[in-house]
Design a protein around this motif. Structure first.
Motif, short mmCIF file in Angstrom:
data_model
loop_
_atom_site.label_atom_id
_atom_site.label_comp_id
_atom_site.label_asym_id
_atom_site.label_seq_id
_atom_site.Cartn_x
_atom_site.Cartn_y
_atom_site.Cartn_z
N ALA A 1 0.46 -1.05 -0.05
CA ALA A 1 0.06 0.19 0.63
C ALA A 1 0.83 1.23 0.06
N ASP A 2 0.16 2.24 -0.58
CA ASP A 2 1.61 3.09 -0.94
C ASP A 2 0.23 4.34 -1.38
N ARG A 3 -1.03 4.22 -1.49
CA ARG A 3 -1.40 5.45 -1.58
C ARG A 3 -2.00 6.44 -0.51
N CYS A 4 -2.00 6.76 0.60
CA CYS A 4 -2.07 7.60 1.67
C CYS A 4 -0.98 8.06 1.66
N PRO A 5 -0.69 9.42 2.42
CA PRO A 5 0.53 10.38 2.64
C PRO A 5 1.07 10.01 4.08
N LEU A 6 0.53 9.44 4.49
CA LEU A 6 1.58 8.77 6.25
C LEU A 6 1.62 7.22 6.28
N ARG A 7 2.91 6.55 6.69
CA ARG A 7 3.13 5.20 6.87
C ARG A 7 2.18 4.91 7.22
N LYS A 8 1.13 5.06 8.92
CA LYS A 8 0.57 4.66 9.81
C LYS A 8 -0.64 4.24 8.97
N GLN A 9 -1.25 5.00 7.99
CA GLN A 9 -2.46 5.11 7.55
C GLN A 9 -2.31 3.58 6.54
N ASN A 10 -1.33 4.12 5.40
CA ASN A 10 -0.81 2.81 4.98
C ASN A 10 -0.93 1.20 5.97
N LEU A 11 -0.24 1.52 6.78
CA LEU A 11 -0.36 0.01 7.60
C LEU A 11 -1.96 -0.36 7.68
N GLU A 12 -2.34 0.26 8.37
CA GLU A 12 -3.76 0.22 9.05
C GLU A 12 -4.89 0.07 7.57
N TYR A 13 -4.36 0.60 6.39
CA TYR A 13 -5.16 0.01 5.00
C TYR A 13 -5.28 -1.87 4.48
N VAL A 14 -3.20 -2.36 4.68
CA VAL A 14 -2.98 -3.32 4.27
C VAL A 14 -3.53 -4.33 5.28
N ASN A 15 -4.15 -3.93 6.70
CA ASN A 15 -4.63 -5.08 7.58
C ASN A 15 -5.82 -4.55 7.52
N TYR A 16 -6.68 -4.31 6.85
CA TYR A 16 -7.69 -3.79 6.41
C TYR A 16 -8.27 -4.84 5.14
N LEU A 17 -7.56 -4.62 4.15
CA LEU A 17 -6.93 -5.74 3.09
C LEU A 17 -7.29 -6.82 3.36
N LEU A 18 -6.36 -7.46 3.73
CA LEU A 18 -6.33 -8.91 5.06
C LEU A 18 -7.60 -8.98 5.22
N THR A 19 -8.05 -8.72 5.78
CA THR A 19 -9.12 -8.57 6.53
C THR A 19 -10.48 -9.18 5.78
N ALA A 20 -10.90 -7.93 5.03
CA ALA A 20 -11.89 -8.04 3.91
C ALA A 20 -11.07 -8.73 3.32
N LEU A 21 -10.42 -9.61 1.97
CA LEU A 21 -9.99 -10.83 1.32
C LEU A 21 -10.76 -12.02 2.49
N TYR A 22 -10.06 -11.79 3.51
CA TYR A 22 -10.33 -13.06 4.33
C TYR A 22 -11.75 -13.52 4.69
N HIS A 23 -12.09 -12.75 4.78
CA HIS A 23 -13.56 -12.44 5.21
C HIS A 23 -14.71 -12.65 3.71
N GLU A 24 -14.11 -11.99 3.35
CA GLU A 24 -14.84 -12.40 1.24
C GLU A 24 -14.57 -13.33 1.12
N ALA A 25 -13.14 -14.36 0.97
CA ALA A 25 -12.87 -15.85 0.93
C ALA A 25 -13.81 -17.08 1.48
N TRP A 26 -14.70 -16.64 2.77
CA TRP A 26 -15.06 -17.64 3.35
C TRP A 26 -17.24 -17.24 3.01
N THR A 27 -17.31 -16.58 2.17
CA THR A 27 -18.69 -15.79 2.41
C THR A 27 -19.06 -17.25 0.85
N TYR A 28 -20.54 -17.44 1.15
CA TYR A 28 -20.84 -17.87 0.15
C TYR A 28 -22.14 -17.64 -0.84
N ASP A 29 -21.83 -17.38 -2.17
CA ASP A 29 -22.65 -16.39 -2.79
C ASP A 29 -23.94 -17.29 -3.06
N ASP A 30 -25.18 -16.89 -4.08
CA ASP A 30 -26.12 -17.77 -4.06
C ASP A 30 -25.82 -18.26 -5.51
#
Length: 341
Positions: free
Chosen positions: A221-250
């Motif tokens: 991640a490099d889209r945010c101006p600060l390192r702390k913001q990018n750190l929070e963003y990569v953790n969010y991406l990993l969490t979102a990908l993990y939960h999305e992988a376990w979802t079953y669509d109809d």
């Protein structure tokens, strides 16, 4: 003048005497002033005498103190001389430093009056004794290293997530480097405990960020101006990908073999053929229904795992010399044939 006219008579001595008395009495003080004026007005300019009286100028030279670098002791406390980051000062550094570009065959300029040494940041304050003293000072604020983490394998097991950042030191009006905001997250896919469906969906979401050889997923991640913001963003991406992988669509529950994005051995006819061959080779009656074929555990068949992996590799990765060689060896093991020479 009026007195002179009144008493003047021709051929008279008294008159002259009176005039003389009057002149003497009236000009007694004036004679002295006139004499002084004449001395001041007609003063002689003696050039030679004036030059002789002029004193010569004596140039006094101040005592030049020796350079501080020459008086420094070899066993001094360098932390007291250079306690923190600051601009380079040649008299405070007892080292023959050189910096600057010169033509070939010539030595670079020394440390005296060297603008190149003064305009770049330095780490002269971070000597090993100073670093050791600073570490001893901050030990009281640190906790002990866990005794169970004795190897890299144990650390990867308990702390699979790895965060990579970079710090830069450069000559610029600002100490903030744009590249220092970039944050990289690395984690092994095997530590996420996915099932078959979730693993496949996760890999399709991350795309080329997964390295099959090392089994590592890399998210940057490099889209945010600060390192702390990018750190929070990569953790969010990993969490979102993990939960999305376990979802079953109809629509996923109604998928058939032709709708699959990859070759699934359990949903293809190859599984049925493998079961039929196994039953015939063991002289068993084949009275299985479609549900029996789906629930049949092919792992009980000897050498079936290698055959399933070889068939799936050919169908998913395409035919190549490596996949065909792997398929040939798996079929020979399954049928009990000798290896190809």
């Amino acid at each position: 003048m009026s007195a002179f006219i009144k008493h003047y008579r021709p051929n008279s001595f008294v008159t002259v005497f009176n005039v003389r008395i009057w002149r003497l009495s009236s000009t007694a003080a004036g004679v002295t002033l006139k004499k002084d004026d004449e001395e001041e007005e007609f003063r002689v300019l003696d050039i030679m005498r004036k030059n002789q009286r002029q004193q010569r100028r004596v140039v006094r030279r101040a005592d030049v103190q020796p350079d501080r670098a020459d008086k420094m002791a070899t066993d001094q406390n360098w932390g007291n001389v250079w306690p923190g980051p600051k601009t380079f000062h040649p008299s405070s550094v007892p080292l023959p430093l050189r910096q600057g570009y010169v033509p070939k065959g010539m030595a670079p300029p020394g440390k005296k009056a060297n603008a190149e040494l003064m305009k770049i940041p330095n780490f002269l304050h971070l000597t090993p004794p100073v670093i050791k003293a600073q570490c001893e000072a901050i030990k009281s604020f640190c906790s002990e290293w866990p005794k169970q983490l004795i190897s890299e394998e144990v650390i990867e097991k308990h702390y699979p997530q790895e965060i990579i950042t970079s710090d830069y030191c450069h000559a610029s009006p600002s100490i903030r480097n744009p590249l220092a905001r970039i944050v990289t997250l690395r984690i092994k896919l095997s530590t996420l405990n996915f099932d078959k469906h979730a693993r496949d969906k996760f890999l399709r979401l991350v795309g080329d960020r997964y390295d099959e050889k090392t089994d590592i997923v890399t998210i940057t991640a490099d889209r945010c101006p600060l390192r702390k913001q990018n750190l929070e963003y990569v953790n969010y991406l990993l969490t979102a990908l993990y939960h999305e992988a376990w979802t079953y669509d109809d629509w996923e529950t109604t998928k058939i073999e032709s709708d699959m994005e990859y070759y699934d051995f359990d949903l293809n006819k190859s599984k049925r053929n493998l079961i039929d061959w196994h039953l015939k080779a063991n002289n068993q009656d084949n009275k299985l229904t479609d549900d029996d074929y789906k629930t049949f555990d092919v792992s009980k068949i000897p050498q079936a795992d290698g055959y399933i992996a070889a068939v799936s590799s050919i169908m998913n990765d395409g035919e190549s010399a490596a996949t065909l060689k792997k398929y040939d060896a798996a079929v020979r093991k399954l049928l009990g044939l000798p290896e190809k020479v």
